[in-house]
Design a protein around this motif. Structure first.
Motif, short mmCIF file in Angstrom:
data_model
loop_
_atom_site.label_atom_id
_atom_site.label_comp_id
_atom_site.label_asym_id
_atom_site.label_seq_id
_atom_site.Cartn_x
_atom_site.Cartn_y
_atom_site.Cartn_z
N LYS A 147 1.62 -56.62 -28.89
CA LYS A 147 2.19 -56.73 -27.54
C LYS A 147 1.59 -57.93 -26.80
O LYS A 147 2.31 -58.72 -26.17
CB LYS A 147 1.92 -55.44 -26.76
N GLN A 148 0.27 -58.08 -26.90
CA GLN A 148 -0.39 -59.20 -26.23
C GLN A 148 0.07 -60.54 -26.81
O GLN A 148 0.29 -61.49 -26.05
CB GLN A 148 -1.91 -59.08 -26.37
N LEU A 149 0.22 -60.61 -28.11
CA LEU A 149 0.70 -61.85 -28.73
C LEU A 149 2.11 -62.19 -28.27
O LEU A 149 2.42 -63.34 -27.96
CB LEU A 149 0.64 -61.74 -30.26
N ARG A 150 2.98 -61.19 -28.20
CA ARG A 150 4.37 -61.42 -27.76
C ARG A 150 4.43 -61.86 -26.29
O ARG A 150 5.27 -62.68 -25.93
CB ARG A 150 5.20 -60.16 -27.96
N GLU A 151 3.55 -61.28 -25.47
CA GLU A 151 3.57 -61.59 -24.04
C GLU A 151 2.76 -62.84 -23.70
O GLU A 151 2.78 -63.29 -22.55
CB GLU A 151 3.04 -60.39 -23.24
N GLY A 152 2.02 -63.35 -24.67
CA GLY A 152 1.21 -64.54 -24.43
C GLY A 152 -0.08 -64.25 -23.69
O GLY A 152 -0.67 -65.15 -23.11
N THR A 153 -0.54 -63.00 -23.72
CA THR A 153 -1.76 -62.64 -23.02
C THR A 153 -2.91 -62.33 -23.97
O THR A 153 -3.96 -61.86 -23.54
CB THR A 153 -1.52 -61.40 -22.13
N ALA A 154 -2.74 -62.62 -25.24
CA ALA A 154 -3.77 -62.30 -26.24
C ALA A 154 -4.97 -63.22 -26.07
O ALA A 154 -4.83 -64.41 -25.77
CB ALA A 154 -3.20 -62.43 -27.64
N SER A 155 -6.14 -62.66 -26.27
CA SER A 155 -7.37 -63.45 -26.19
C SER A 155 -7.48 -64.36 -27.42
O SER A 155 -6.80 -64.15 -28.43
CB SER A 155 -8.59 -62.53 -26.13
N SER A 156 -8.35 -65.34 -27.33
CA SER A 156 -8.53 -66.25 -28.46
C SER A 156 -9.06 -65.51 -29.68
O SER A 156 -8.74 -65.86 -30.82
CB SER A 156 -9.48 -67.39 -28.08
N GLN A 157 -9.85 -64.46 -29.47
CA GLN A 157 -10.37 -63.68 -30.59
C GLN A 157 -9.24 -62.98 -31.35
O GLN A 157 -9.24 -62.94 -32.58
CB GLN A 157 -11.39 -62.64 -30.13
N VAL A 158 -8.28 -62.42 -30.61
CA VAL A 158 -7.15 -61.73 -31.24
C VAL A 158 -6.31 -62.73 -32.02
O VAL A 158 -5.93 -62.49 -33.17
CB VAL A 158 -6.29 -61.00 -30.18
#
Length: 114
Positions: free
Chosen positions: A40-51
């Motif tokens: 979900k975070q990757l799709r929304e562009g909110t993923a941290s650099s670690q993810v």
């Protein structure tokens, strides 16, 4: 007409899933939830650099090769275990055959002599 399930209803449904019966199943549930959140975070562009880095590494050639090596090592260990069990069984069969031959020839065991 059937009711449409909205995204919020779908996420609530996931939250209501039945509790795991074993620690392994619970771990699998938590891992699944973490992966869903990361997606979900990757799709929304909110993923941290670690993810992002974690999933980039998973897709790398090196990671695939290392995973394949681990799988082959596991297969090798399983084959060695089977081989050892087979060798033990052969030893038992030889011992039984020798004992049967001794009995057939009429010789006594040392235990029988006493």
């Amino acid at each position: 007409m059937p009711k449409r399930i909205s995204k919020s209803d779908e996420s609530k449904e996931k939250e209501r899933s039945r509790p795991a019966l074993t620690p392994e199943a619970r771990e699998n549930q938590l891992v699944s939830l973490a992966i869903d959140l990361a997606e979900k975070q990757l799709r929304e562009g909110t993923a941290s650099s670690q993810v992002i880095t974690h999933y980039l590494k998973l897709g790398s050639t090196k990671e695939r090769i290392e995973k394949e090596i681990l799988e082959k090592q596991k297969e090798l260990i399983e084959a060695k275990t089977i081989n050892l069990q087979s060798a033990q069984r052969v030893e038992e069969l030889y011992a039984n055959a020798l004992e049967a031959m001794r009995n057939y020839s009429g010789t006594l065991n040392r235990d029988d002599e006493e």
